[in-house]
Design an enzyme around this catalytic site. Structure first.
Site, PDB file in Angstrom:
ATOM      1  N   GLN A  56       0.581  -1.231   0.006  1.00 31.00           N
ATOM      2  CA  GLN A  56       0.325   0.092  -0.003  1.00 31.00           C
ATOM      3  C   GLN A  56       0.845   1.201  -0.086  1.00 31.00           C
ATOM      4  O   GLN A  56       1.930   1.262   0.598  1.00 31.00           O
ATOM      5  CB  GLN A  56      -1.064   0.042   1.236  1.00 31.00           C
ATOM      6  CG  GLN A  56      -2.059  -0.894   1.257  1.00 31.00           C
ATOM      7  CD  GLN A  56      -2.011  -2.065   1.583  1.00 31.00           C
ATOM      8  OE1 GLN A  56      -1.058  -2.463   2.366  1.00 31.00           O
ATOM      9  NE2 GLN A  56      -3.005  -3.208   1.152  1.00 31.00           N
ATOM     10  N   ASN A  76      -4.162   0.978  -2.392  1.00 28.50           N
ATOM     11  CA  ASN A  76      -3.620  -0.370  -2.598  1.00 28.50           C
ATOM     12  C   ASN A  76      -2.676  -0.247  -3.944  1.00 28.50           C
ATOM     13  O   ASN A  76      -2.508   0.740  -4.571  1.00 28.50           O
ATOM     14  CB  ASN A  76      -4.926  -1.159  -3.053  1.00 28.50           C
ATOM     15  CG  ASN A  76      -5.707  -1.536  -1.574  1.00 28.50           C
ATOM     16  OD1 ASN A  76      -5.142  -1.666  -0.721  1.00 28.50           O
ATOM     17  ND2 ASN A  76      -7.068  -1.344  -2.084  1.00 28.50           N
ATOM     18  N   CYS A  85      -6.330   0.646   7.432  1.00 30.50           N
ATOM     19  CA  CYS A  85      -5.097  -0.397   7.283  1.00 30.50           C
ATOM     20  C   CYS A  85      -4.859  -0.191   8.678  1.00 30.50           C
ATOM     21  O   CYS A  85      -3.809   0.686   9.082  1.00 30.50           O
ATOM     22  CB  CYS A  85      -4.264   0.489   6.331  1.00 30.50           C
ATOM     23  SG  CYS A  85      -2.633  -0.718   6.092  1.00 30.50           S
ATOM     24  N   ASN A  87      -1.963  -2.077   9.992  1.00 31.92           N
ATOM     25  CA  ASN A  87      -0.607  -2.059   9.913  1.00 31.92           C
ATOM     26  C   ASN A  87      -0.130  -0.606   9.549  1.00 31.92           C
ATOM     27  O   ASN A  87       0.910  -0.295  10.084  1.00 31.92           O
ATOM     28  CB  ASN A  87       0.017  -3.252   9.114  1.00 31.92           C
ATOM     29  CG  ASN A  87      -0.049  -4.696   9.509  1.00 31.92           C
ATOM     30  OD1 ASN A  87      -0.364  -4.851  10.819  1.00 31.92           O
ATOM     31  ND2 ASN A  87       0.014  -5.549   8.800  1.00 31.92           N
ATOM     32  N   ASN A 172     -13.068  -1.138   6.858  1.00 34.36           N
ATOM     33  CA  ASN A 172     -13.148  -1.684   5.514  1.00 34.36           C
ATOM     34  C   ASN A 172     -13.793  -3.247   5.332  1.00 34.36           C
ATOM     35  O   ASN A 172     -13.678  -3.981   6.519  1.00 34.36           O
ATOM     36  CB  ASN A 172     -11.745  -1.842   4.905  1.00 34.36           C
ATOM     37  CG  ASN A 172     -10.681  -2.526   5.926  1.00 34.36           C
ATOM     38  OD1 ASN A 172     -11.091  -2.941   6.968  1.00 34.36           O
ATOM     39  ND2 ASN A 172      -9.629  -2.722   5.367  1.00 34.36           N
ATOM     40  N   HIS A 174     -14.223  -7.265   5.126  1.00 33.42           N
ATOM     41  CA  HIS A 174     -13.721  -8.672   4.936  1.00 33.42           C
ATOM     42  C   HIS A 174     -14.469  -9.830   4.790  1.00 33.42           C
ATOM     43  O   HIS A 174     -15.636  -9.710   5.251  1.00 33.42           O
ATOM     44  CB  HIS A 174     -12.737  -8.529   6.562  1.00 33.42           C
ATOM     45  CG  HIS A 174     -12.041  -7.587   6.660  1.00 33.42           C
ATOM     46  ND1 HIS A 174     -10.607  -7.661   6.392  1.00 33.42           N
ATOM     47  CD2 HIS A 174     -11.914  -6.311   6.978  1.00 33.42           C
ATOM     48  CE1 HIS A 174      -9.718  -6.576   6.722  1.00 33.42           C
ATOM     49  NE2 HIS A 174     -10.605  -5.858   7.000  1.00 33.42           N
ATOM     50  N   GLU A 223      -5.337  -9.673   0.341  1.00 32.79           N
ATOM     51  CA  GLU A 223      -5.863  -8.186   0.470  1.00 32.79           C
ATOM     52  C   GLU A 223      -6.184  -7.633  -0.696  1.00 32.79           C
ATOM     53  O   GLU A 223      -5.951  -7.866  -2.091  1.00 32.79           O
ATOM     54  CB  GLU A 223      -4.650  -7.359   1.023  1.00 32.79           C
ATOM     55  CG  GLU A 223      -4.374  -7.444   2.196  1.00 32.79           C
ATOM     56  CD  GLU A 223      -3.535  -6.456   2.957  1.00 32.79           C
ATOM     57  OE1 GLU A 223      -4.154  -5.139   2.861  1.00 32.79           O
ATOM     58  OE2 GLU A 223      -2.473  -6.438   3.482  1.00 32.79           O
ATOM     59  N   CYS A 232      -1.796  -8.297   7.769  1.00 33.16           N
ATOM     60  CA  CYS A 232      -2.789  -7.487   7.592  1.00 33.16           C
ATOM     61  C   CYS A 232      -3.545  -6.980   9.106  1.00 33.16           C
ATOM     62  O   CYS A 232      -3.942  -8.098   9.600  1.00 33.16           O
ATOM     63  CB  CYS A 232      -3.920  -7.900   6.950  1.00 33.16           C
ATOM     64  SG  CYS A 232      -5.314  -6.677   6.243  1.00 33.16           S
ATOM     65  N   GLY A 233      -3.351  -5.731   9.474  1.00 35.96           N
ATOM     66  CA  GLY A 233      -3.979  -5.507  10.943  1.00 35.96           C
ATOM     67  C   GLY A 233      -5.327  -5.562  10.909  1.00 35.96           C
ATOM     68  O   GLY A 233      -5.939  -5.884  11.904  1.00 35.96           O
ATOM     69  N   SER A 234      -5.985  -4.832   9.856  1.00 35.15           N
ATOM     70  CA  SER A 234      -7.395  -4.905   9.844  1.00 35.15           C
ATOM     71  C   SER A 234      -8.067  -6.256   9.684  1.00 35.15           C
ATOM     72  O   SER A 234      -9.030  -6.669  10.313  1.00 35.15           O
ATOM     73  CB  SER A 234      -8.116  -3.762   8.760  1.00 35.15           C
ATOM     74  OG  SER A 234      -7.747  -4.496   7.524  1.00 35.15           O
ATOM     75  N   GLY A 235      -7.265  -7.105   8.981  1.00 38.02           N
ATOM     76  CA  GLY A 235      -7.510  -8.432   8.650  1.00 38.02           C
ATOM     77  C   GLY A 235      -7.489  -9.509  10.140  1.00 38.02           C
ATOM     78  O   GLY A 235      -8.216 -10.247  10.141  1.00 38.02           O
TER      79      GLY A 235
END
Length: 279
Positions: A56, A76, A85, A87, A172, A174, A223, A232-235
């Site tokens: 990103q 992205n 995001c 991370n 976001n 997922h 992603e 992936c932090g949000s993941g």
């Protein structure tokens, strides 16, 4: 025959290369100078053979809200803009501190989907940052997924047949897929198919989640607009939240990904998710 030589003025763009758990970024500071980037530029720079190479691009800008410290935008590798995001939030928090743009350990950030808070914990070795993310959302239009009913797991059709997913938003979108062994999964093939599924209006990130025990999960991530990434932090937050809603884990877990580990905790359902990791 007369030959004319035209010289096109080129502007120099200063950037920083950063990473968190192998999830890597090109970070551009746009506080002191307004910068406009085209999707084609971002896509070219993201190319790992001919460009800078990154998952990103992060753009740090002045906030529009005077009560907030900074605004940051996420793009992205394919040039599309993302909403969140995890991370990346740790990397921008570290960078503004290193550049002297702020000496506060706790910062408020504007994103396209609301506010995010970061807390910096300096050390002599690796800096740790805690990101406070919004409570997960399960319904349309927040995800958006046209079968969303807030019920959790649902089934979609893919080329191999029916597939059970847990659609969830952490700012976001997922889709969490629970599996027995993440190392055996076709993350790129299935991930791309789910990410581009017609039922997701804006595409989606895809997490393949293995419950190791009630305090640990293993994760691989596809992603949206990037492909498989090291972390992936949000993941991690999305997979943990889905696991907790289904009562598979406790309030705090270790999330193991190919690039390293994050710690995620979540109290009651209306509280923020807290993701802790390095930058």
């Amino acid at each position: 025959t007369r030959t004319r030589v035209y010289t096109r003025m080129r502007e120099t763009l200063k950037f920083h290369k950063m990473q968190s758990l192998g999830n890597d970024f090109m970070v551009v500071e746009a506080i002191t100078k307004e910068i406009s980037l085209k999707p084609s530029q971002i896509k070219a720079w993201a190319n790992r053979s001919r460009g800078v190479g990154f998952d990103q691009l992060l753009l740090i800008e002045p906030p529009t809200d005077p009560e907030v410290d900074f605004r940051y935008r996420i793009f992205n590798a394919d040039g599309s803009e993302a909403e969140q995001c995890g991370n990346g939030s740790r990397c921008v928090a570290l960078l503004v501190n290193k550049l002297g743009l702020s000496h506060k350990d706790t910062l408020q950030w504007q994103t396209t989907r609301g506010l995010t808070k970061t807390v910096l914990y300096p050390s002599n070795r690796e800096v740790t940052v805690e990101t406070h993310m919004q409570p997960p959302l399960l319904e349309w239009p927040e995800i958006p997924f046209d079968q969303c009913n807030g019920q959790g797991q649902t089934e979609i059709e893919v080329s191999s047949g029916g597939l059970s997913i847990f659609p969830i938003s952490i700012g976001n979108p997922h889709a969490v897929i629970f599996v027995n062994n993440v190392s055996e999964e076709d993350v790129v093939g299935i991930g791309e198919e789910v990410s581009h599924h017609s039922k997701f209006a804006n595409k989606t990130n895809v997490e393949f989640c293995q419950i190791v025990n009630e305090r640990e999960i293993a994760l691989r991530i596809y992603e949206r607009g990037v492909g498989e990434t090291a972390a992936c932090g949000s993941g991690a937050a999305a997979a943990f939240a889905a696991s907790k809603i289904l009562e598979k884990v406790t309030n705090q877990v270790r999330v193991k990904m190919p690039g390293g580990e994050l710690f995620v905790n979540w109290g009651d359902t209306d509280s923020e998710l807290k993701v802790v990791g390095p930058a």
